[in-house]
Write a protein that holds these residues in place. Sequence first.
Motif, PDB file in Angstrom:
ATOM      1  N   LEU A 105      34.461  44.308  48.172  1.00 50.65           N
ATOM      2  CA  LEU A 105      33.260  43.854  47.471  1.00 50.65           C
ATOM      3  C   LEU A 105      33.461  44.120  45.992  1.00 50.65           C
ATOM      4  N   ARG A 106      33.383  43.068  45.182  1.00 49.04           N
ATOM      5  CA  ARG A 106      33.415  43.214  43.729  1.00 49.04           C
ATOM      6  C   ARG A 106      31.967  43.116  43.265  1.00 49.04           C
ATOM      7  N   THR A 107      31.451  44.180  42.681  1.00 46.41           N
ATOM      8  CA  THR A 107      30.066  44.207  42.237  1.00 46.41           C
ATOM      9  C   THR A 107      30.040  44.319  40.721  1.00 46.41           C
ATOM     10  N   ALA A 108      29.454  43.318  40.082  1.00 42.31           N
ATOM     11  CA  ALA A 108      29.361  43.300  38.625  1.00 42.31           C
ATOM     12  C   ALA A 108      27.922  43.552  38.201  1.00 42.31           C
ATOM     13  N   VAL A 109      27.782  44.209  37.051  1.00 40.67           N
ATOM     14  CA  VAL A 109      26.481  44.425  36.444  1.00 40.67           C
ATOM     15  C   VAL A 109      26.654  44.232  34.940  1.00 40.67           C
ATOM     16  N   GLY A 115      20.056  37.231  24.021  1.00 36.64           N
ATOM     17  CA  GLY A 115      20.972  36.146  24.335  1.00 36.64           C
ATOM     18  C   GLY A 115      22.450  36.489  24.272  1.00 36.64           C
ATOM     19  N   GLU A 116      22.791  37.769  24.184  1.00 37.99           N
ATOM     20  CA  GLU A 116      24.189  38.194  24.140  1.00 37.99           C
ATOM     21  C   GLU A 116      24.440  39.285  25.167  1.00 37.99           C
ATOM     22  N   ILE A 117      25.613  39.228  25.804  1.00 34.55           N
ATOM     23  CA  ILE A 117      26.016  40.303  26.715  1.00 34.55           C
ATOM     24  C   ILE A 117      26.431  41.492  25.860  1.00 34.55           C
ATOM     25  N   VAL A 118      25.802  42.645  26.104  1.00 32.60           N
ATOM     26  CA  VAL A 118      26.085  43.835  25.297  1.00 32.60           C
ATOM     27  C   VAL A 118      26.819  44.921  26.086  1.00 32.60           C
ATOM     28  N   TRP A 119      26.900  44.760  27.416  1.00 35.41           N
ATOM     29  CA  TRP A 119      27.605  45.748  28.243  1.00 35.41           C
ATOM     30  C   TRP A 119      27.863  45.126  29.601  1.00 35.41           C
ATOM     31  N   GLU A 120      29.017  45.455  30.195  1.00 33.34           N
ATOM     32  CA  GLU A 120      29.296  44.990  31.556  1.00 33.34           C
ATOM     33  C   GLU A 120      30.199  45.988  32.267  1.00 33.34           C
ATOM     34  N   HIS A 121      30.103  45.958  33.590  1.00 32.32           N
ATOM     35  CA  HIS A 121      30.884  46.872  34.431  1.00 32.32           C
ATOM     36  C   HIS A 121      31.134  46.194  35.777  1.00 32.32           C
ATOM     37  N   VAL A 122      32.333  46.402  36.326  1.00 31.96           N
ATOM     38  CA  VAL A 122      32.654  45.893  37.658  1.00 31.96           C
ATOM     39  C   VAL A 122      33.162  47.054  38.507  1.00 31.96           C
ATOM     40  N   SER A 123      32.659  47.141  39.708  1.00 32.36           N
ATOM     41  CA  SER A 123      33.062  48.161  40.662  1.00 32.36           C
ATOM     42  C   SER A 123      33.631  47.463  41.898  1.00 32.36           C
ATOM     43  N   THR A 124      34.679  48.045  42.482  1.00 29.78           N
ATOM     44  CA  THR A 124      35.272  47.484  43.696  1.00 29.78           C
ATOM     45  C   THR A 124      35.211  48.506  44.816  1.00 29.78           C
ATOM     46  N   ALA A 125      34.774  48.060  45.970  1.00 31.26           N
ATOM     47  CA  ALA A 125      34.750  48.910  47.167  1.00 31.26           C
ATOM     48  C   ALA A 125      35.540  48.219  48.265  1.00 31.26           C
TER      49      ALA A 125
END
Length: 195
Positions: A105-109, A115-125
């Motif tokens: 499972l790839r979970t992105a937040v 109107g701009e992406i200021v932070w992102e993270h992806v976790s894999t389980a």
Amino acid sequence: MTLILASTSSTRIALLRNAGLTFEAIAPGVDERALETPLLAQGASPTEIALALSRAKALAIAAPGRLILGGDQVLDLDGERFVKPVDRAAAAAQIAALAGRTHRLRTAVVLAENGEIVWEHVSTASLTMRPLTSEAIERYLDAAGDSALWSVGAYLLEGVGIQLFQAIEGDYFSILGLPMLPLLAELRRRGLLPS
């Protein structure tokens, strides 16, 4: 600054509420399948697809001066991508395909502001489902009811779906749909939570 969750997912709402966050939940109105089609044609990875969906959801909410939270998951089984099953037969087929195998499972937040992406993270389980007979799958679907249609893979770990598994590696909250620890750290960094 206040927080908006670009989702009406009951699980994501519960995760944020249980963590003591104050927020508003708004459906982003994003057509996920339409967004995925060109990405799949371009050979996008599961991580890229999860991020693209999360970004689209966060950016779909126009709320100047507010922080918008978008999230999504992609289930990958040896290169095959799964989506939420449309009916019981599709749920049974997904579980049969996953039985006795390990999927990811790839979970992105992401967080967006103005109107701009200021932070992102992806976790894999990584999740390994135990071998299952067709009878065991039917018993599970009887017990799970409509909840089997609420998520990719046709299971909810926080419910009877946990009985399908023999091994799980990864962050529990990410599996539920929201990597809470990295998210909370970022919200603290931004002053939305006390240090």
